[in-house]
Write an enzyme that holds these catalytic residues in place. Structure first.
Site, PDB file in Angstrom:
ATOM      1  N   LYS A   3       0.801  -1.221   0.000  1.00  0.00           N
ATOM      2  CA  LYS A   3       0.000   0.000   0.000  1.00  0.00           C
ATOM      3  C   LYS A   3       0.837   1.276   0.000  1.00  0.00           C
ATOM      4  CE  LYS A   3      -3.923   1.862   2.496  1.00  0.00           C
ATOM      5  NZ  LYS A   3      -4.695   1.771   3.717  1.00  0.00           N
TER       6      LYS A   3
ATOM      7  N   LYS B 262      -8.010 -13.772   9.256  1.00  0.00           N
ATOM      8  CA  LYS B 262      -9.142 -14.402   9.964  1.00  0.00           C
ATOM      9  C   LYS B 262     -10.350 -13.497  10.101  1.00  0.00           C
ATOM     10  CE  LYS B 262      -6.053 -12.855  13.183  1.00  0.00           C
ATOM     11  NZ  LYS B 262      -4.642 -13.118  13.447  1.00  0.00           N
TER      12      LYS B 262
ATOM     13  N   GLU C 143      -5.094 -21.953   6.260  1.00  0.00           N
ATOM     14  CA  GLU C 143      -4.570 -22.598   7.465  1.00  0.00           C
ATOM     15  C   GLU C 143      -3.946 -21.591   8.433  1.00  0.00           C
ATOM     16  OE1 GLU C 143      -4.694 -26.256   8.110  1.00  0.00           O
ATOM     17  OE2 GLU C 143      -4.570 -25.078   9.937  1.00  0.00           O
TER      18      GLU C 143
ATOM     19  N   GLY D 140      -2.001 -20.286  13.914  1.00  0.00           N
ATOM     20  CA  GLY D 140      -0.658 -20.028  13.374  1.00  0.00           C
ATOM     21  C   GLY D 140      -0.058 -21.258  12.734  1.00  0.00           C
TER      22      GLY D 140
ATOM     23  N   GLY E  68       6.847  -5.995  21.167  1.00  0.00           N
ATOM     24  CA  GLY E  68       6.172  -6.479  19.958  1.00  0.00           C
ATOM     25  C   GLY E  68       5.304  -7.708  20.144  1.00  0.00           C
TER      26      GLY E  68
ATOM     27  N   ASP F 126     -10.139 -11.483  18.373  1.00  0.00           N
ATOM     28  CA  ASP F 126      -9.262 -12.269  17.498  1.00  0.00           C
ATOM     29  C   ASP F 126      -9.560 -13.765  17.675  1.00  0.00           C
ATOM     30  OD1 ASP F 126      -6.552 -12.451  15.909  1.00  0.00           O
ATOM     31  OD2 ASP F 126      -6.301 -13.781  17.639  1.00  0.00           O
TER      32      ASP F 126
ATOM     33  N   LYS G 211     -11.232 -16.653  14.913  1.00  0.00           N
ATOM     34  CA  LYS G 211     -10.635 -17.977  14.671  1.00  0.00           C
ATOM     35  C   LYS G 211     -11.637 -19.090  15.006  1.00  0.00           C
ATOM     36  CE  LYS G 211      -6.027 -16.170  15.554  1.00  0.00           C
ATOM     37  NZ  LYS G 211      -5.050 -15.825  16.591  1.00  0.00           N
TER      38      LYS G 211
ATOM     39  N   GLY H 157       3.250 -14.830  14.531  1.00  0.00           N
ATOM     40  CA  GLY H 157       4.630 -14.477  14.235  1.00  0.00           C
ATOM     41  C   GLY H 157       4.953 -14.728  12.782  1.00  0.00           C
TER      42      GLY H 157
HETATM   43  N1  LIG Z   1       1.089 -11.270  12.324  1.00  0.00           N
HETATM   44  C1  LIG Z   1       0.701 -12.505  12.590  1.00  0.00           C
HETATM   45  O1  LIG Z   1       1.360 -13.234  13.331  1.00  0.00           O
HETATM   46  C2  LIG Z   1      -0.550 -13.058  11.934  1.00  0.00           C
HETATM   47  C3  LIG Z   1      -0.887 -14.401  12.185  1.00  0.00           C
HETATM   48  C4  LIG Z   1      -2.009 -14.944  11.545  1.00  0.00           C
HETATM   49  C5  LIG Z   1      -2.758 -14.145  10.707  1.00  0.00           C
HETATM   50  N2  LIG Z   1      -2.422 -12.820  10.525  1.00  0.00           N
HETATM   51  C6  LIG Z   1      -3.267 -12.028   9.620  1.00  0.00           C
HETATM   52  O2  LIG Z   1      -2.536 -11.814   8.421  1.00  0.00           O
HETATM   53  C7  LIG Z   1      -2.856 -10.543   7.879  1.00  0.00           C
HETATM   54  C8  LIG Z   1      -1.573  -9.725   7.753  1.00  0.00           C
HETATM   55  O3  LIG Z   1      -1.027  -9.546   9.028  1.00  0.00           O
HETATM   56  P1  LIG Z   1       0.409  -8.883   9.247  1.00  0.00           P
HETATM   57  O4  LIG Z   1       0.725  -9.069  10.694  1.00  0.00           O
HETATM   58  O5  LIG Z   1       1.386  -9.363   8.233  1.00  0.00           O
HETATM   59  O6  LIG Z   1       0.077  -7.342   8.991  1.00  0.00           O
HETATM   60  P2  LIG Z   1       1.120  -6.150   8.804  1.00  0.00           P
HETATM   61  O7  LIG Z   1       2.465  -6.537   9.315  1.00  0.00           O
HETATM   62  O8  LIG Z   1       0.471  -4.953   9.381  1.00  0.00           O
HETATM   63  O9  LIG Z   1       1.224  -5.985   7.220  1.00  0.00           O
HETATM   64  C9  LIG Z   1       0.125  -5.671   6.456  1.00  0.00           C
HETATM   65  C10 LIG Z   1       0.532  -5.571   5.007  1.00  0.00           C
HETATM   66  O10 LIG Z   1      -0.654  -5.336   4.248  1.00  0.00           O
HETATM   67  C11 LIG Z   1      -0.371  -4.324   3.293  1.00  0.00           C
HETATM   68  N3  LIG Z   1      -1.611  -3.676   2.910  1.00  0.00           N
HETATM   69  C12 LIG Z   1      -2.538  -3.055   3.674  1.00  0.00           C
HETATM   70  N4  LIG Z   1      -3.565  -2.613   2.939  1.00  0.00           N
HETATM   71  C13 LIG Z   1      -3.277  -2.965   1.666  1.00  0.00           C
HETATM   72  C14 LIG Z   1      -3.954  -2.798   0.418  1.00  0.00           C
HETATM   73  N5  LIG Z   1      -5.134  -2.167   0.346  1.00  0.00           N
HETATM   74  N6  LIG Z   1      -3.367  -3.273  -0.705  1.00  0.00           N
HETATM   75  C15 LIG Z   1      -2.176  -3.924  -0.639  1.00  0.00           C
HETATM   76  N7  LIG Z   1      -1.484  -4.113   0.510  1.00  0.00           N
HETATM   77  C16 LIG Z   1      -2.042  -3.640   1.642  1.00  0.00           C
HETATM   78  C17 LIG Z   1       0.599  -3.410   4.012  1.00  0.00           C
HETATM   79  O11 LIG Z   1       1.266  -2.615   3.040  1.00  0.00           O
HETATM   80  P3  LIG Z   1       2.474  -1.628   3.433  1.00  0.00           P
HETATM   81  O12 LIG Z   1       3.637  -2.533   3.663  1.00  0.00           O
HETATM   82  O13 LIG Z   1       2.605  -0.779   2.267  1.00  0.00           O
HETATM   83  O14 LIG Z   1       2.023  -0.919   4.690  1.00  0.00           O
HETATM   84  C18 LIG Z   1       1.490  -4.434   4.696  1.00  0.00           C
HETATM   85  O15 LIG Z   1       2.501  -4.885   3.837  1.00  0.00           O
HETATM   86  C19 LIG Z   1      -3.868  -9.910   8.836  1.00  0.00           C
HETATM   87  O16 LIG Z   1      -5.160 -10.164   8.365  1.00  0.00           O
HETATM   88  C20 LIG Z   1      -3.629 -10.657  10.144  1.00  0.00           C
HETATM   89  O17 LIG Z   1      -4.781 -10.715  10.946  1.00  0.00           O
HETATM   90  C21 LIG Z   1      -1.329 -12.282  11.117  1.00  0.00           C
END
Ligand SMILES: NC(=O)c1ccc[n+]([C@@H]2O[C@H](COP(=O)([O-])OP(=O)(O)OC[C@H]3O[C@@H](n4cnc5c(N)ncnc54)[C@H](OP(=O)(O)O)[C@@H]3O)[C@@H](O)[C@H]2O)c1
Length: 403
Positions: free
Chosen positions: A41, A99, A123, A128, A181, A195, A199, A296
Site C-alpha cells: 500500500k 481471519k 490454514e 498459526g 512487539g 481475534d 478464529k 509471528g
Molecule cells: N502477524 C501474525 O502473526 C498473523 C498471524 C495470523 C494471521 N495474521 C493475519 O494476516 C494478515 C496480515 O497480518 P500482518 O501481521 O502481516 O500485517 P502487517 O504486518 O500490518 O502488514 C500488512 C501488510 O498489508 C499491506 N496492505 C494493507 N492494505 C493494503 C492494500 N489495500 N493493498 C495492498 N497491501 C495492503 C501493508 O502494506 P504496506 O507494507 O505498504 O504498509 C502491509 O505490507 C492480517 O489479516 C492478520 O490478521 C497475522
C-alpha cells in the site's frame, strides 16, 4: 495446477506474514514457486526485495491470466475481501491469512468457492503454525467430534503467563508486551477476545459444519483481569487461560470465547507464553492435543507455505460436515439456529460494586467473597445474560469460567 511445474504466485501484503512467507519460501527445497508480484500500500516504505516485484495496484495482479495462486496477507478487512473475491471470480486459487475477513465474509466466500469451482484455503488464519484446519477437515472427516477447546491467541496467553510467573498486574505486563512487539499498540482485538472469536468462527465450520457470524459468538476477554484474579487461581492450583470452546449439545452447539480456570492436569494448562494449543475430543479418538506457535512471521509464513504447497496437488476444503448439515436441514440451514445459548454456566465474577453485575442472571451462588480489596462470587448464571457484557469497554467486571 501440476506439482511438476513451478507455480506462479502473487502476494498481497508484505508485512509480518508476507515477509515471513517470503523467507520460508526461499528456504523451501521442495516447493518451486515463482513470486511474480507483491502488492503493498505505502509507496514511501523501503522494501527488502527487488523493487520490480512491487506494485501498488491490485489490478496489476488480479488482471493477469498467468497466475496460479494469490496469497492475501493484508491488514484491511474490506479490501482483503474485495481482493479475494475478484481473484476467485477470475478463477485464481487463493490462500489467505486474514481471519477477521474470512470470519466476517464467510457465507459469501463459501458461495464464491462453489460458484467458481476454485480453492480458498486459510490454514494460517487460526492457530498459526498448528495445522488445525486441515486436520479437522481431513483427519476428523468421518469422526464424531464432540468438542474443541483452544488457546488461539498468543498475545493474551503471553500476558496471562507473565502475570502469573512474575506476580505482576495486567497493565504492567501489557505495556511491556507492547514494547517488545508481543502485543499491538491497540491491543483491543486481542485482549477483548475478538481475534479468538474470528478464529473460532472458522474452526466451528471445519469441526462441526456450523457457520456463525462473529457477532453471534459470545466473546469475553482478559482486559479486566487483575493480579488478584491470577493469585486466586494460583492458590487453587489453577491457571487462567482465554479459551475458545465449541461443543456439541444434543442437536445444537455451544460456541463461545471466555477466560477459564484450567486445572494442572488439563493439557491447556501447559500451553504458556505465546504458544497456542487446541484440544479436540472425538467419540473414538478420545482427546488429542495440538500445540505450537500461534502467530509471528515465520510460524505463520510456514502455514501459508503449506497451503501454497497443498494447492500444487489441487487441494480444496471439501466442507463435508457443512454440506451434510445443509443436506439435512435444506433451506432451513441457519448457523445461528444451531447455536445453543439456553444453558447455565458456572463462572467466577470479580466486581467492584454489586450493581456492576446488573443484567447477569444469577441462578445459584456457590461461593461469595467480599473484602476491601476484592469482591467475587462463583455462581451458576444464564449464559444468554452474559451477552450483555460483550464488547462493553467500560465494564471492569472480570468473568471466568469455572470447570
Ligand atoms: N502477524 C501474525 O502473526 C498473523 C498471524 C495470523 C494471521 N495474521 C493475519 O494476516 C494478515 C496480515 O497480518 P500482518 O501481521 O502481516 O500485517 P502487517 O504486518 O500490518 O502488514 C500488512 C501488510 O498489508 C499491506 N496492505 C494493507 N492494505 C493494503 C492494500 N489495500 N493493498 C495492498 N497491501 C495492503 C501493508 O502494506 P504496506 O507494507 O505498504 O504498509 C502491509 O505490507 C492480517 O489479516 C492478520 O490478521 C497475522
Amino acid at each position: 495446477m501440476s506439482n511438476e511445474e513451478n507455480i506462479s504466485v502473487a502476494l498481497f501484503g508484505f508485512g509480518c506474514v508476507g515477509q515471513g512467507l517470503y523467507d520460508v519460501l526461499n528456504h523451501s527445497e521442495v516447493l518451486q514457486a515463482n513470486i511474480e508480484k507483491i502488492c503493498v500500500k505505502d509507496a514511501s516504505k523501503k522494501r527488502s526485495v527487488d523493487m520490480s516485484l512491487i506494485t501498488y495496484s491490485k489490478d496489476d495482479i488480479l488482471d493477469r491470466k498467468d497466475l496460479d495462486v494469490v496469497v492475501e496477507m493484508i491488514n484491511d478487512t474490506d479490501e482483503a475481501f474485495a481482493i479475494v473475491k475478484k481473484a476467485m471470480e477470475n478463477k485464481i486459487a487463493v490462500v489467505s491469512a486474514s481471519k477477521k475477513m474470512l470470519a466476517t465474509y464467510f457465507e459469501e466466500l463459501y458461495k464464491l468457492q462453489e460458484e467458481n469451482n476454485v480453492a480458498l484455503i486459510y490454514e494460517a488464519s487460526a492457530g498459526g503454525s498448528i495445522p488445525i484446519i486441515r486436520t479437522l477437515e481431513e483427519y476428523y472427516d468421518n469422526e464424531l467430534l464432540s468438542s474443541l477447546r483452544g488457546i488461539l491467541n498468543g498475545t493474551t496467553n503471553y500476558i496471562l503467563t507473565r502475570m502469573e510467573l512474575e506476580s505482576k498486574d495486567y497493565s504492567e505486563i501489557l505495556a511491556d508486551a507492547q514494547s517488545i512487539g508481543f502485543a499491538e499498540i491497540d491491543p483491543w482485538l486481542d485482549v477483548a477476545g475478538f481475534d479468538t472469536m474470528y478464529k473460532l468462527c472458522l474452526l466451528s465450520v471445519h469441526a462441526f459444519g456450523v457457520i456463525l457470524k462473529p457477532e453471534q459468538i459470545l466473546a469475553l476477554g482478559i482486559q479486566n483481569v487483575t493480579f488478584n484474579d491470577i493469585r486466586y487461581a494460583r492458590e487453587k492450583g489453577l491457571r487462567i487461560k482465554l479459551v475458545a470452546s465449541a461443543a456439541k449439545a444434543g442437536d445444537k452447539f455451544r460456541v463461545y470465547v471466555m477466560p477459564r480456570f484450567v486445572k494442572s492436569d488439563d493439557e491447556l494448562y501447559k500451553v504458556v507464553y505465546e504458544y497456542n494449543g487446541v484440544e479436540v475430543e472425538g467419540a473414538f479418538s478420545c482427546t488429542q492435543v495440538f500445540t505450537g506457535k500461534g502467530a509471528g512471521s515465520h510460524p505463520t509464513g510456514s502455514a501459508v507455505l503449506s497451503d501454497i504447497s497443498a494447492l500444487t496437488y489441487n487441494y480444496r476444503y471439501s466442507y463435508k460436515k457443512l454440506k451434510k448439515l445443509k443436506r439435512i436441514l435444506g433451506a432451513k440451514y441457519n448457523g445461528a439456529d444451531l447455536l445453543d445459548t439456553e444453558f447455565t454456566i458456572r463462572v467466577y465474577i470479580r466486581y467492584d460494586e454489586q450493581k456492576d453485575m446488573d443484567g447477569i442472571e444469577i441462578k445459584n451462588v456457590v461461593e461469595e467473597y467480599r473484602s476491601p480489596g476484592m469482591n467475587f462470587i462463583i455462581a451458576d448464571v444464564g449464559f444468554n445474560s452474559l451477552y450483555k457484557f460483550k464488547g462493553n469497554k467500560e465494564s471492569k467486571v472480570f468473568i471466568c469460567e469455572v470447570e
